[in-house]
Design a protein around this motif. Structure first.
Motif, PDB file in Angstrom:
ATOM      1  N   LEU A 141       2.442  -7.659 -22.656  1.00 43.95           N
ATOM      2  CA  LEU A 141       1.706  -6.712 -21.814  1.00 43.95           C
ATOM      3  C   LEU A 141       1.092  -7.408 -20.604  1.00 43.95           C
ATOM      4  CD1 LEU A 141      -0.097  -4.353 -24.379  1.00 43.95           C
ATOM      5  CD2 LEU A 141       2.065  -4.016 -23.185  1.00 43.95           C
ATOM      6  N   PHE A 142       0.592  -8.630 -20.817  1.00 41.21           N
ATOM      7  CA  PHE A 142       0.003  -9.352 -19.692  1.00 41.21           C
ATOM      8  C   PHE A 142       1.068  -9.708 -18.650  1.00 41.21           C
ATOM      9  CE2 PHE A 142      -1.385 -13.348 -17.622  1.00 41.21           C
ATOM     10  CZ  PHE A 142      -2.509 -12.855 -16.982  1.00 41.21           C
ATOM     11  N   SER A 143       2.260 -10.088 -19.122  1.00 42.81           N
ATOM     12  CA  SER A 143       3.356 -10.388 -18.188  1.00 42.81           C
ATOM     13  C   SER A 143       3.731  -9.149 -17.389  1.00 42.81           C
ATOM     14  CB  SER A 143       4.579 -10.906 -18.960  1.00 42.81           C
ATOM     15  OG  SER A 143       4.305 -12.151 -19.549  1.00 42.81           O
ATOM     16  N   GLN A 144       3.747  -7.995 -18.066  1.00 45.64           N
ATOM     17  CA  GLN A 144       4.050  -6.757 -17.350  1.00 45.64           C
ATOM     18  C   GLN A 144       2.953  -6.432 -16.339  1.00 45.64           C
ATOM     19  OE1 GLN A 144       3.721  -2.940 -19.345  1.00 45.64           O
ATOM     20  NE2 GLN A 144       5.694  -2.276 -18.509  1.00 45.64           N
ATOM     21  N   PHE A 145       1.705  -6.643 -16.727  1.00 50.80           N
ATOM     22  CA  PHE A 145       0.584  -6.436 -15.807  1.00 50.80           C
ATOM     23  C   PHE A 145       0.730  -7.348 -14.590  1.00 50.80           C
ATOM     24  CE2 PHE A 145      -3.553  -7.421 -14.084  1.00 50.80           C
ATOM     25  CZ  PHE A 145      -4.219  -6.206 -14.071  1.00 50.80           C
ATOM     26  N   SER A 146       1.099  -8.603 -14.836  1.00 51.61           N
ATOM     27  CA  SER A 146       1.265  -9.571 -13.755  1.00 51.61           C
ATOM     28  C   SER A 146       2.366  -9.131 -12.790  1.00 51.61           C
ATOM     29  CB  SER A 146       1.595 -10.947 -14.343  1.00 51.61           C
ATOM     30  OG  SER A 146       1.897 -11.871 -13.330  1.00 51.61           O
ATOM     31  N   SER A 147       3.478  -8.631 -13.329  1.00 53.80           N
ATOM     32  CA  SER A 147       4.567  -8.147 -12.479  1.00 53.80           C
ATOM     33  C   SER A 147       4.162  -6.901 -11.705  1.00 53.80           C
ATOM     34  CB  SER A 147       5.798  -7.838 -13.337  1.00 53.80           C
ATOM     35  OG  SER A 147       6.250  -8.990 -14.007  1.00 53.80           O
ATOM     36  N   THR A 148       3.278  -6.111 -12.300  1.00 57.58           N
ATOM     37  CA  THR A 148       2.862  -4.846 -11.692  1.00 57.58           C
ATOM     38  C   THR A 148       1.880  -5.046 -10.555  1.00 57.58           C
ATOM     39  OG1 THR A 148       3.158  -3.712 -13.819  1.00 57.58           O
ATOM     40  CG2 THR A 148       1.799  -2.592 -12.162  1.00 57.58           C
ATOM     41  N   LEU A 149       0.910  -5.923 -10.740  1.00 55.21           N
ATOM     42  CA  LEU A 149      -0.228  -6.006  -9.824  1.00 55.21           C
ATOM     43  C   LEU A 149      -0.425  -7.353  -9.145  1.00 55.21           C
ATOM     44  CD1 LEU A 149      -3.166  -3.965 -11.398  1.00 55.21           C
ATOM     45  CD2 LEU A 149      -2.585  -4.053  -8.984  1.00 55.21           C
ATOM     46  N   ALA A 150       0.380  -8.364  -9.526  1.00 58.59           N
ATOM     47  CA  ALA A 150       0.122  -9.695  -8.980  1.00 58.59           C
ATOM     48  C   ALA A 150       1.392 -10.413  -8.556  1.00 58.59           C
ATOM     49  CB  ALA A 150      -0.631 -10.545 -10.002  1.00 58.59           C
ATOM     50  N   PHE A 170      -7.093  -0.507 -12.131  1.00 55.66           N
ATOM     51  CA  PHE A 170      -7.507  -1.377 -11.032  1.00 55.66           C
ATOM     52  C   PHE A 170      -8.048  -0.555  -9.870  1.00 55.66           C
ATOM     53  CE2 PHE A 170      -6.902  -4.071  -7.295  1.00 55.66           C
ATOM     54  CZ  PHE A 170      -7.496  -5.242  -7.733  1.00 55.66           C
ATOM     55  N   ALA A 171      -7.374   0.549  -9.540  1.00 51.33           N
ATOM     56  CA  ALA A 171      -7.836   1.414  -8.446  1.00 51.33           C
ATOM     57  C   ALA A 171      -9.214   1.987  -8.749  1.00 51.33           C
ATOM     58  CB  ALA A 171      -6.832   2.536  -8.216  1.00 51.33           C
ATOM     59  N   ILE A 172      -9.436   2.406  -9.995  1.00 50.74           N
ATOM     60  CA  ILE A 172     -10.747   2.952 -10.383  1.00 50.74           C
ATOM     61  C   ILE A 172     -11.826   1.888 -10.291  1.00 50.74           C
ATOM     62  CG2 ILE A 172     -12.082   3.769 -12.380  1.00 50.74           C
ATOM     63  CD1 ILE A 172      -9.698   5.510 -13.143  1.00 50.74           C
ATOM     64  N   GLY A 176      -4.797 -12.751 -14.068  1.00 51.30           N
ATOM     65  CA  GLY A 176      -5.959 -13.017 -14.909  1.00 51.30           C
ATOM     66  C   GLY A 176      -7.256 -12.647 -14.206  1.00 51.30           C
ATOM     67  N   LEU A 177      -7.341 -12.985 -12.920  1.00 52.36           N
ATOM     68  CA  LEU A 177      -8.531 -12.622 -12.142  1.00 52.36           C
ATOM     69  C   LEU A 177      -8.680 -11.105 -12.040  1.00 52.36           C
ATOM     70  CD1 LEU A 177      -8.425 -15.194  -9.170  1.00 52.36           C
ATOM     71  CD2 LEU A 177      -9.882 -15.248 -11.209  1.00 52.36           C
ATOM     72  N   GLU A 178      -7.556 -10.413 -11.885  1.00 54.43           N
ATOM     73  CA  GLU A 178      -7.591  -8.951 -11.776  1.00 54.43           C
ATOM     74  C   GLU A 178      -8.057  -8.309 -13.082  1.00 54.43           C
ATOM     75  OE1 GLU A 178      -4.061  -8.298  -8.429  1.00 54.43           O
ATOM     76  OE2 GLU A 178      -3.578  -8.324 -10.557  1.00 54.43           O
ATOM     77  N   VAL A 179      -7.595  -8.843 -14.208  1.00 56.85           N
ATOM     78  CA  VAL A 179      -8.033  -8.316 -15.513  1.00 56.85           C
ATOM     79  C   VAL A 179      -9.545  -8.513 -15.680  1.00 56.85           C
ATOM     80  CG1 VAL A 179      -7.887  -8.635 -18.012  1.00 56.85           C
ATOM     81  CG2 VAL A 179      -5.795  -8.604 -16.638  1.00 56.85           C
ATOM     82  N   PHE A 213     -15.017  -6.412 -15.713  1.00 55.29           N
ATOM     83  CA  PHE A 213     -16.393  -6.597 -15.225  1.00 55.29           C
ATOM     84  C   PHE A 213     -16.900  -5.348 -14.506  1.00 55.29           C
ATOM     85  CE2 PHE A 213     -19.202  -7.868 -11.683  1.00 55.29           C
ATOM     86  CZ  PHE A 213     -20.276  -8.372 -12.431  1.00 55.29           C
ATOM     87  N   LEU A 214     -16.103  -4.812 -13.586  1.00 57.12           N
ATOM     88  CA  LEU A 214     -16.553  -3.670 -12.786  1.00 57.12           C
ATOM     89  C   LEU A 214     -16.693  -2.398 -13.625  1.00 57.12           C
ATOM     90  CD1 LEU A 214     -14.514  -4.220  -9.490  1.00 57.12           C
ATOM     91  CD2 LEU A 214     -16.955  -4.639  -9.878  1.00 57.12           C
TER      92      LEU A 214
END
Length: 498
Positions: A270-279, A349-351, A287-290, A295-296
């Motif tokens: 899932l993290f690899s997919q997140f990385s491909s999606t947003l980074a 991320f947008a939210i 990792g910084l985006e997660v 945090f926000l």
């Protein structure tokens, strides 16, 4: 969705047009240069569509899946058939529709984001969808799971209507929700089931109770989509149901240690997919985006509007259900099992950026959004690619296969010929379709099975080159080789005569 004509020239819409322009550039290149993938699956689907149109026969199921005894649903074919007719069987037309679906997802993402949080959230969400590498890739290939993001955004829009403040949700919305979720199952069963479970649990968590009328409409929506499958099952003694039950109950016994290893592996997937999606596949930035999302949302969740809270819950519940589901799924996890999940990463991320803008600093939020947008767009690389000559690609590139068909016909020079294909996937669906459609269209005749002139089309087998060598040894007596030439994408064509 009522928009006044005068509003079409407001700044937010001008920015949306800019995003559509960028999205079009990123998604349509393959269509304009014939560089899209024309693979085994695409050839199979084009042959199926050709049969539906020519035989006027409605199919009750779709293509085979990777799971034994289980088929995709037929709605992919139902949706493509009108476009197949409109474009006279041209695969470029279908590829164009896939790219247009990607553009529609951008527009709907903007509209959805604007509905729940205003223009800033709408433009942020649409911007991320525009440049996400995963979203671009899904829009660039003809394959049924790749339309999943469209149905995810439609589900989000329906849920927004259901959760509208001070309004009693209309039952017909559940009909459309049932249709969209069941279509998701129809185009990819593992993904669709996990998405449906996540969405239904989210509704129960937020609504607490749902009236029977809404449940009935939801079930009706599912029944409409499942109707062809149900007819097929009744005719074939519940073949797919038995196969699915057998598959789900086999190989799923795991001890605690194995489950833990499975869990860690699935988190990495899932993290690899997140990385491909947003980074752009940069794990450090991902990792910084997660961390930023966590945090926000943790910092500003209590201050956010109810509708924002609802979609944070929905996104997290859906992601959690996928994580749990694939953890207990003791089989290989293919990317299409997770195909619509990137929409939820992008939304979270947008939210989070929206919450930062609303509660702390709009300028800082816009700066972060811009940095992520540019990092994923990578304009320097895009400019470099424009100046580069067109890449050749491999055997799966559509124009390379067209080059092979053109070569064969030009070498035949009007003579009757037959062809034989060696391809690692075994089934030569792509060549079957192109010789049936492209050959007669351009050269006005088709291959003949009894011809003395033969063309052996040999695709490279990088996984096991010895298989091709052994295959050729077995066919040494199948005519005399008078010519052998490498055409495009590593494809070799041998000319043989009896």
């Amino acid at each position: 969705m009522k928009i006044k004509f005068s509003n079409l020239f407001r700044k937010e819409y001008l920015f949306l047009y800019f995003l559509i322009l960028i999205g079009t550039f990123l998604r349509f290149q393959g269509v304009f240069t014939n560089s899209f993938a024309f693979t085994y699956d695409v050839g199979r689907d084009m042959l199926a569509l050709s049969n539906i149109v020519s035989l006027h026969k409605i199919t009750l199921i779709g293509a085979t899946t990777g799971l034994p005894g289980i088929f995709y649903g037929p709605w992919w074919y139902y949706m493509l058939t009108p476009f197949f007719v409109i474009f006279s069987g041209d695969p470029r037309g279908i590829a164009l529709i896939m790219s247009l679906v990607g553009i529609v997802v951008i527009i709907l993402s903007f509209y959805f984001g604007k509905r729940i949080g205003g223009s800033f959230l709408g433009l942020t969400f649409a911007s991320l969808v525009t440049v996400s590498g995963v979203m671009i890739s899904l829009s660039s290939q003809i394959w049924n799971p790749n339309i999943a993001p469209l149905f995810v955004v439609l589900v989000l829009l329906i849920l927004n209507k259901i959760f509208e403040k001070n309004k009693k949700p209309k039952s017909y919305l559940y009909l459309f929700l049932g249709i969209c979720l069941t279509l998701s199952i129809d185009i990819e069963i593992v993904y669709g089931l996990l998405l449906s479970i996540g969405v239904i649990l989210s509704i129960l968590l937020i609504q607490r109770k749902i009236n029977l009328r809404s449940v009935a409409f939801f079930a009706l929506g599912g029944l409409i989509i499942f109707a062809p499958r149900i007819v097929f099952e009744l005719r074939h003694q519940f073949l797919m149901t038995k196969a699915l039950v057998a598959f789900l109950t086999s190989g799923n016994s795991s001890n605690s240690l194995a489950l833990f290893h499975n869990f860690i592996d699935r988190v990495n997937i899932l993290f690899s997919q997140f990385s491909s999606t947003l980074a752009n596949d940069n794990k450090f930035l991902a990792g910084l985006e997660v961390i930023l999302i966590a945090f926000l949302i943790a910092l500003f969740y209590r201050k956010s509007e109810t509708i924002i809270k609802n979609f944070i819950k929905i996104s997290l519940v859906v992601i959690l259900i996928f994580l749990i589901g694939i953890t207990f799924f003791n089989h290989d996890i293919w990317p299409h099992y997770l195909v619509g999940l990137p929409i939820f990463y992008l939304l979270l991320f947008a939210i989070s950026i929206y919450l930062l803008a609303k509660n702390f600093s709009a300028k800082l939020a816009a700066l972060i959004a811009l940095v992520v947008f540019l990092f994923n767009l990578n304009p320097y690389s895009q400019i470099q690619n424009i100046n580069k000559p067109l890449w050749e690609g491999d055997v799966s590139v559509y124009r390379n296969q067209l080059a092979v068909i053109d070569y064969v016909y030009k070498q035949a020079d009007g003579k009757d010929f037959k062809y034989v294909v060696y391809t690692p996937p075994l089934h030569d669906y792509t060549y079957q379709y192109l010789f049936n459609w492209y050959g007669p269209k351009i050269y006005h005749y088709s291959p003949q099975a009894q011809a003395n002139l033969a063309y052996f089309i040999l695709e490279p087998d990088y996984q096991d080159p010895s298989r091709l060598r052994n295959w050729l040894i077995q066919r040494e007596a199948d005519g005399k080789i008078i010519k052998s030439e490498k055409v495009k994408g590593g494809i070799i064509v041998q000319t043989r005569t009896n």
